[in-house]
Design an enzyme around this catalytic site. Structure first.
Site, mmCIF file in Angstrom:
data_model
loop_
_atom_site.group_PDB
_atom_site.id
_atom_site.type_symbol
_atom_site.label_atom_id
_atom_site.label_comp_id
_atom_site.label_asym_id
_atom_site.label_seq_id
_atom_site.Cartn_x
_atom_site.Cartn_y
_atom_site.Cartn_z
ATOM 1 N N LYS A 125 4.778 0.172 9.402
ATOM 2 C CA LYS A 125 4.786 1.469 8.704
ATOM 3 C C LYS A 125 4.211 2.576 9.571
ATOM 4 O O LYS A 125 4.705 3.690 9.563
ATOM 5 C CB LYS A 125 3.959 1.358 7.416
ATOM 6 C CG LYS A 125 4.803 1.058 6.195
ATOM 7 C CD LYS A 125 4.011 1.259 4.949
ATOM 8 C CE LYS A 125 3.030 0.124 4.750
ATOM 9 N NZ LYS A 125 2.432 0.081 3.430
ATOM 10 N N ARG A 166 5.183 -12.960 9.814
ATOM 11 C CA ARG A 166 5.923 -11.752 9.451
ATOM 12 C C ARG A 166 7.298 -11.741 10.104
ATOM 13 O O ARG A 166 7.558 -12.454 11.068
ATOM 14 C CB ARG A 166 5.128 -10.486 9.776
ATOM 15 C CG ARG A 166 4.549 -10.401 11.157
ATOM 16 C CD ARG A 166 3.476 -9.323 11.245
ATOM 17 N NE ARG A 166 3.963 -7.991 10.924
ATOM 18 C CZ ARG A 166 3.398 -7.193 10.007
ATOM 19 N NH1 ARG A 166 2.345 -7.592 9.335
ATOM 20 N NH2 ARG A 166 3.874 -6.000 9.804
ATOM 21 N N GLU A 206 0.882 -1.166 0.000
ATOM 22 C CA GLU A 206 0.000 0.000 0.000
ATOM 23 C C GLU A 206 0.925 1.222 0.000
ATOM 24 O O GLU A 206 1.804 1.323 0.860
ATOM 25 C CB GLU A 206 -0.882 0.001 1.254
ATOM 26 C CG GLU A 206 -1.829 1.179 1.207
ATOM 27 C CD GLU A 206 -2.739 1.317 2.421
ATOM 28 O OE1 GLU A 206 -2.732 0.439 3.293
ATOM 29 O OE2 GLU A 206 -3.436 2.351 2.471
HETATM 30 P P1 ATP Z 1 2.886 -2.521 8.172
HETATM 31 O O1 ATP Z 1 2.410 -3.616 9.076
HETATM 32 O O2 ATP Z 1 4.308 -2.169 8.321
HETATM 33 O O3 ATP Z 1 2.002 -1.323 8.181
HETATM 34 P P2 ATP Z 1 1.560 -3.466 5.889
HETATM 35 O O4 ATP Z 1 1.237 -4.898 5.926
HETATM 36 O O5 ATP Z 1 0.445 -2.579 6.182
HETATM 37 O O6 ATP Z 1 2.823 -3.165 6.734
HETATM 38 P P3 ATP Z 1 1.646 -3.371 3.072
HETATM 39 O O7 ATP Z 1 2.128 -2.296 2.201
HETATM 40 O O8 ATP Z 1 0.200 -3.688 3.077
HETATM 41 O O9 ATP Z 1 2.141 -3.013 4.509
HETATM 42 O O10 ATP Z 1 2.483 -4.687 2.854
HETATM 43 C C1 ATP Z 1 2.802 -5.233 1.605
HETATM 44 C C2 ATP Z 1 3.108 -6.691 1.787
HETATM 45 O O11 ATP Z 1 4.215 -6.849 2.662
HETATM 46 C C3 ATP Z 1 1.941 -7.436 2.397
HETATM 47 O O12 ATP Z 1 1.722 -8.615 1.666
HETATM 48 C C4 ATP Z 1 2.391 -7.727 3.798
HETATM 49 O O13 ATP Z 1 1.846 -8.931 4.245
HETATM 50 C C5 ATP Z 1 3.917 -7.801 3.651
HETATM 51 N N1 ATP Z 1 4.555 -7.454 4.909
HETATM 52 C C6 ATP Z 1 4.391 -6.328 5.641
HETATM 53 N N2 ATP Z 1 5.105 -6.379 6.779
HETATM 54 C C7 ATP Z 1 5.755 -7.564 6.775
HETATM 55 C C8 ATP Z 1 6.649 -8.211 7.684
HETATM 56 N N3 ATP Z 1 7.032 -7.644 8.823
HETATM 57 N N4 ATP Z 1 7.121 -9.424 7.339
HETATM 58 C C9 ATP Z 1 6.753 -10.013 6.194
HETATM 59 N N5 ATP Z 1 5.920 -9.458 5.293
HETATM 60 C C10 ATP Z 1 5.411 -8.255 5.569
HETATM 61 MG MG MG Z 2 -1.306 -3.790 4.893
#
Ligand code: ATP
Ligand code: MG
Length: 574
Positions: A288, A278, A52
């Site tokens: 984020k 994760r 995102e």
């Molecule tokens: P955050 O939890 O940091 O806000 P998010 O999941 O909201 O991250 P996205 O931009 O939606 O951020 O993530 C893109 C992809 O990265 C998604 O498929 C998410 O599952 C993966 N992702 C995010 N954080 C991790 C992590 N700590 N380990 C592995 N994959 C991750």
């Molecule tokens: Mg997300």
């Protein structure tokens, strides 16, 4: 080398780490893909990395990037870079650009396969009308708070909204009016009609569309309603032909909804979602939202502050992309949650830099050393190897003269027994140069040592005594009249406690000494031509790179990582 629980210095529950990076990747997701290819269920694997664009990518995302792009590479499939841009209130072109730069820097190419969920807004809206027409969605006039109150809890079922049984035509009319902007933000939503008593809260009539007036980075003000993540994600996967939609465990409970939507909509594909745990890392935070907060509240200088676990922060700190990939390739892809020691990442960085970084000399805390028997105006060119284990990296010339700077810590007036460096009457080797003996110490009024008066042995050029006498200590130096001055920045973990980045009180756990700026350092003159992406080892001090703020007049170096891991040995800089 095996990293297991026993080696974890802080007693945390550490996640599994694989023995070496070059082990063949094997995990439950790859097994599933193999089965699906062998059984003919799919002909070709298509994955996607779906950020995102509401922030910068961090190390957690790297795990997902390497998994999705890595699998596509291994199975001769393809991986899409997909922007999940369904919430314009928080998204921005700045992040879209930064994410592309970061994925590219990591070494992955998406070619023409760059997609935006927003490219499908028309189609998604058609799907929404389809659900309404088939009696599977309705417009709800309840406020968000009331919807929440009727949703029930994990132990109690939810209650139906009084608007749940509106007839199809009324629903279609209202949905169209939502779309055309007739209603206030937040006044109505479109909900799927599933089951308010479901044991899975995600199936209790989840919201599919909300009214939101916000300018979208790509569709501008065209839309007044936006699909939710749950509605957009799976359908976008299907439209793009994604076969395996890989995400983190928090989406496990969303899978029944993912499957429900795919089943009830006339989508062109049948993607399947698989979840893995994760990445969590000690002494930092991989979220984020929290990273945004750190940048916005000024706890760091920005998203690319070298202390940040963002890709841009790592890059600015001088961490090479192959070291990041090496680190991630050692992480297990599984469903068990755990935390990886930051020392592991440092290990991978050090491992790479040790092979690739040329050596130079830099004095961080200078102490003047004058060689009294060396001619005043003389300058000598000495030859120094650029890498002790790699002759191909060649040699360079370094200038030697009567006045040098050495490291303040390399001198002790009253040294303990095992101190082999400079002390009154003591002889040491100046790296690549001569043996010198300290004869006299000059102090200022406060009694502080400000200069060492030494003599050198002209017969020892290169560092060896012809008579074979033993000199145990070797120290680094720079020529005072030739060295370039520099600012050197040392970084320490953002959080003092391994778990510091977790919990609501995480800001209270910030390490208030996570940066140390040392001015008045001196480096070899050749470093005025240092380039930002060329890592250097300052001998005996650590690995460094030129910071992007450096100018011709002011060199600034970041310590990427130290030579040894003092943090993991329970000796943190506080
Ligand atoms: P955050 O939890 O940091 O806000 P998010 O999941 O909201 O991250 P996205 O931009 O939606 O951020 O993530 C893109 C992809 O990265 C998604 O498929 C998410 O599952 C993966 N992702 C995010 N954080 C991790 C992590 N700590 N380990 C592995 N994959 C991750
Ligand atoms: Mg997300």
């Amino acid at each position: 080398m095996l990293y297991d629980k026993k080696q974890c210095s802080n007693g945390n529950d550490m996640t599994e780490i694989k023995e070496t990076a070059d082990e063949k990747q094997q995990d439950f997701i790859r097994e599933q893909i193999k089965t699906d290819l062998e059984s003919g269920k799919i002909n070709r694997i298509i994955t996607r990395f779906p950020p995102e664009p509401n922030g910068y990518l961090h190390l957690g995302h790297v795990k997902s990037i390497c998994l999705n792009f890595g699998i596509a590479e291994e199975f001769d499939g393809e991986c899409h870079l997909r922007f999940d841009d369904t919430n314009p209130a928080k998204e921005d072109q700045e992040f879209i650009d930064a994410i592309q730069k970061d994925v590219e820097w990591l070494g992955y190419a998406w070619g023409t396969r760059i997609y935006f969920a927003s490219d499908n807004f028309d189609q998604l809206y058609k799907y929404a009308e389809y659900l309404v027409k088939t009696g599977l969605a309705y417009v709800d006039d309840l406020a968000a708070k009331e919807i929440r109150e009727l949703r029930g809890t994990l132990t109690e079922p939810g209650k139906n909204s009084p608007y749940r049984d509106r007839d199809v035509n009324e629903n279609i009319g209202l949905l169209r009016r939502m779309k055309s902007g007739e209603f206030e933000d937040g006044s109505r939503v479109l909900r799927a009609k599933i089951d308010m008593a479901s044991g899975n809260i995600n199936l209790r009539d989840p919201v599919l569309y909300r009214i939101l007036r916000a300018t979208h980075p790509r569709t501008g003000d065209d839309w007044k309603i936006y699909p939710t993540y749950d509605f957009a994600h799976g359908q976008t996967d299907a439209i793009e032909g994604v076969t395996h939609s890989l995400c983190t465990l928090e989406f496990e409970d969303h899978r029944p909804l993912y499957d429900w939507l795919i089943k009830h909509l006339p989508v062109p594909g049948k993607p399947e979602q698989y979840e893995f745990s994760r990445l969590n890392l000690t002494n930092t935070v991989l979220s984020k939202r929290r990273l945004t907060q750190l940048a916005q509240l000024g706890h760091v200088s920005g998203w690319d502050d070298p202390r940040m676990p963002t890709i841009s922060g790592l890059r600015r700190r001088g961490v090479p992309a192959p070291a990041v990939r090496d680190f991630v390739s050692r992480l297990a892809i599984s469903k068990s949650e755990g935390t990886v020691e930051a020392a592991m990442l440092d290990h991978c960085i050090r491992d790479y830099l040790n092979q690739h970084a040329e050596r130079r000399m830099a004095v961080l805390h200078p102490l003047k050393l004058v060689i009294e028997n060396y001619p005043e105006k003389k300058t000598e060119e000495l030859v120094a190897a650029n890498h002790p284990g790699d002759d191909a990296k060649g040699t360079r010339k370094i200038l030697f003269s009567r006045e040098l700077y050495v490291e303040r810590d390399d001198f002790m007036e009253n040294p303990p027994k095992k101190f082999y460096r400079l002390a009154p009457g003591r002889e040491v080797r100046l790296r690549f140069a001569y043996l010198v003996t300290c004869n006299r110490v000059i102090k200022d009024k406060a009694g502080e040592v400000v200069e060492l008066r030494c003599s050198y042995d002209p017969e020892t050029r290169g560092g060896n005594a012809p008579d074979g006498r033993k000199v145990r200590g070797t120290i680094h130096w720079v020529s005072a009249g030739h060295a370039a001055s520099a600012e050197i920045r040392l970084y320490y973990p953002l959080f003092e406690k391994p778990r510091g980045g977790n919990g609501d009180d995480y800001l209270e756990n910030l390490n208030s000494n996570s940066i140390e700026i040392i001015t008045g350092c001196f480096v070899e003159p050749s470093l005025s031509q240092a380039s930002r992406d060329k890592p250097i080892q300052f001998e005996r001090t650590g690995y460094f790179n030129l910071d992007e703020s450096a100018t011709e007049d002011q060199l600034v170096f970041n310590r990427t990582v130290g030579l040894r891991d003092s943090w993991a040995k329970g000796n943190p800089k506080k």
